[in-house]
Structure formats: C-alpha cells, structure tokens
Design a protein around this motif. Structure first.
Motif, short mmCIF file in Angstrom:
data_model
loop_
_atom_site.label_atom_id
_atom_site.label_comp_id
_atom_site.label_asym_id
_atom_site.label_seq_id
_atom_site.Cartn_x
_atom_site.Cartn_y
_atom_site.Cartn_z
N ILE A 1 0.71 -1.25 -0.06
CA ILE A 1 0.03 0.05 0.03
C ILE A 1 0.75 1.24 0.06
O ILE A 1 0.63 2.06 -0.79
CB ILE A 1 -0.97 0.12 1.21
N LEU A 2 1.96 1.34 0.85
CA LEU A 2 2.76 2.52 0.90
C LEU A 2 3.67 2.73 -0.19
O LEU A 2 3.74 3.84 -0.94
CB LEU A 2 3.63 2.52 2.13
N VAL A 3 4.26 1.57 -0.63
CA VAL A 3 5.04 1.64 -2.05
C VAL A 3 4.14 2.17 -3.16
O VAL A 3 4.95 2.86 -4.12
CB VAL A 3 5.66 0.40 -2.40
N ASN A 4 2.85 1.54 -3.44
CA ASN A 4 1.95 1.96 -4.64
C ASN A 4 1.44 3.21 -4.36
O ASN A 4 0.66 3.73 -5.14
CB ASN A 4 1.04 0.73 -4.83
N GLY A 5 1.26 3.82 -3.13
CA GLY A 5 0.85 5.05 -2.92
C GLY A 5 -0.89 5.10 -2.87
O GLY A 5 -1.48 5.91 -3.02
#
Length: 345
Positions: free
Chosen positions: A139-143
């Motif tokens: 979730i964080l890496v893909n924004g």
C-alpha cells in the motif's frame, strides 16, 4: 464526583505531557543520526527488530510506536522503516502478557492457564501482523493511501508552538541533543502512566467481566469486546493482560480469546493516530492508517472467511509449544533472538 474531576484533570495533564514528550523526541532525534549509522539501521528489517526490542524494554508498544513517528518526522527513518518499527512495537507488546502469565504462575495459578495466554497472544499477533506488514508495504510503496493525510489544525499547531517552543529551547540549551531524546522517551513513559491513572478502572473481578462467559461462543462478539476494551484502556498490553486472570479462573476458555485479541490489535492504534496528528506530519498519519487498515482487513478475513481453520492452526501451535518445557524454552529463545537478528542484519 471528585474522582471524576480528578480523572479529567489527569487526562488533560497526560495530553500536555504527551505533547511535550513528542516535541522533545522530535528535536532530540536529529542528534541520533551518527548512532543510526553506527548500528546500520537502514532497512525495514532493522527497524522491525528495533521496535520489537524497545517494546520489550519498556513493556509497552504504544510509546515505541510514538517514537517511530518522531524518528520519521525528523527524517531519521523512512516511511517504510517507521511502518516496520510500529509493527515490531506491537509484536513486542504481546510479551507483557506472557510476563504477567509467568508471574501469575509463580503466585500459584495453573501453569497452562497462565503462561499459555501469553503464548497465544504472541501467536495471534504474529500471524496477523506479519502478513499485514506485507500488505501495508504494498500500500505504501504503490501510494494507494497517499490521499489519507491529516495534520494538526493550524490553530492547534500554532498553540503548541507558542506553549512548548520556549520549554524545548530551554532544555536544548541545558542538555546535549542525544540526552534530549532520551529525556523525551522518559517523559513519554510518564505521559502513558498518567493516562493509565486517568482511564476508567477495568477489573476482571467485576460482574460485567464475569458475565462475559455468556458471550464467548460468538467470535464476532469477542472481537468487538476486544476492540472496545482496548479503545477504553488505550493499551493492548492492558486489555490483553486482563485475560490472564479471566482464563485462570475459568471465566473464558483459551480458544474463545483469539477473536478478542484480534479486535484488541486494531484499536490499539488510537493513541498512535493521536501522536501522528500532534506531530503535524501528514505522512505519519498515512503510515498509521495503513497499518491499522491492513491489520483490520487481515483480522476480518480470518474472522469471517475461515475462522475455524485459523483457530485450529493457532491452537495446534499453542498445544505443540506447551506440550513440554523444552519446546516452551525454545519458543522463548526464538522471540528474543529473532528481533536481535533483525536489528543486526
């Protein structure tokens, strides 16, 4: 009436001390860059181990989660590393349940009923949080949650600056930067102690808890109770520790506590969300929201899709560990060795 007024005043004092601690941690963290380079804390596995070990040392996960956010707001660690450190803090927080169970055993309670609750808490937390960490990483890496950003209202942020900047500047002139950080950590622990005294007292001897045996056969009910108790106590360590005497006295059975623990592991993030808001770093709120959402999603999937299979797997692991003392000792060794290994690799 006087007792209620006292608790309100304690709650206000707790918030004031909490904000001071965050300001000191944020300022002092800037001086820790050489220490992080020496320890080579430069990956999410390192901060996972760090958060895990720090929670062992302070016997609580919430202060460590707040520290991770201050380190992030000071650009000492990345968002991914802060996310992993919060996960580690929650894994370490379960250890306090095992410790209380061991103390209960020393006081004459049944070994299995006392110690197994701590092992059960560690197993339940690990099997939900570790997959949730992988989901949160994606979730964080893909924004995907980048739009979920909140900071303190401008008026509140200005008021905090006006009140606390003179105090912080005074302490900066008196203490070395690195000592300022550890002073902030000590004040943070004091803030949580004040919060504990301000919160309603929840006793496992109360009639409400004794009637809980009428509800334990409904997993979703225990899930909601776990969420509610942790929301009130603001500490997963406290809400899970309550289970030790309840189980030892036969009010609830071990297998009925798994959904309670799953619910408790979600609302334990309330105080961390507050810390993210007070730090006025919008991305910090995104990190905590991602962690909370990932844990909630995995917990709900386990609860409503294949709860019986999940419960049987946890119970099998628990029975295998508790079958003899050597296996229990190996398990205890693992939960200490693993975070050290993660910190050092």
């Amino acid at each position: 009436m006087l007792n209620r007024i006292k608790k309100v005043l304690l709650a206000v004092a707790g918030v004031a001390v909490f904000i001071l601690a965050l300001e000191l941690l944020k300022t002092g963290a800037r001086e820790l860059q050489p220490l992080f380079k020496t320890l080579s804390v430069d990956s999410m596995t390192n901060t996972l181990g760090m958060g895990w070990l720090m929670a062992y040392m302070v016997l609580s996960g919430s202060p460590v989660a707040a520290v991770s956010l201050t380190l992030f707001s000071s650009n000492l660690i990345s968002d991914i590393q802060a996310f992993a450190m919060i996960t580690g803090s929650r894994l370490g927080a379960s250890f306090i349940v095992l410790l209380v169970g061991f103390v209960s055993y020393l006081r004459g309670r049944q070994r299995v009923a006392s110690i197994s609750i701590g092992v059960l808490a560690l197993l339940t937390t690990a099997t939900i949080y570790l997959p949730a960490m992988a989901l949160g990483y994606l979730i964080l890496v893909n924004g995907w949650f980048d739009d979920v950003r909140f900071g303190a209202p401008t008026a509140l942020a200005s008021a905090i600056d006006v009140v606390y900047d003179p105090i912080v500047h005074l302490l900066v002139s008196l203490l070395p930067g690195w000592l300022l950080f550890f002073a902030g950590l000590g004040i943070l622990l004091l803030a949580f102690n004040i919060f504990d005294r301000a919160l309603p007292e929840i006793s496992p001897e109360s009639s409400g808890f004794q009637r809980v045996s009428d509800l334990v056969y409904r997993p979703w009910v225990m899930f909601i109770i776990g969420m509610a108790v942790t929301a009130v106590t603001l500490s997963v360590s406290v809400s899970l520790t309550i289970l030790v005497p309840l189980s030892a006295r036969g009010y609830v059975r071990r297998e009925n506590l798994i959904p309670y623990m799953m619910g408790a592991n979600i609302t334990t993030f309330i105080d961390t969300l507050l810390a993210a808001l007070l730090l006025n770093t919008p991305r910090a709120f995104t990190i905590v929201f991602t962690e909370m959402t990932s844990v909630a999603l995995l917990s709900l999937l386990a609860l409503f899709i294949n709860y019986n299979g999940y419960r049987r797997s946890i119970e099998w692991c628990l029975e295998w560990i508790m079958r003899d003392n050597r296996r229990l000792m190996v398990f205890l060794a693992i939960i200490f060795i693993v975070p050290v290994f993660l910190l050092l690799i």
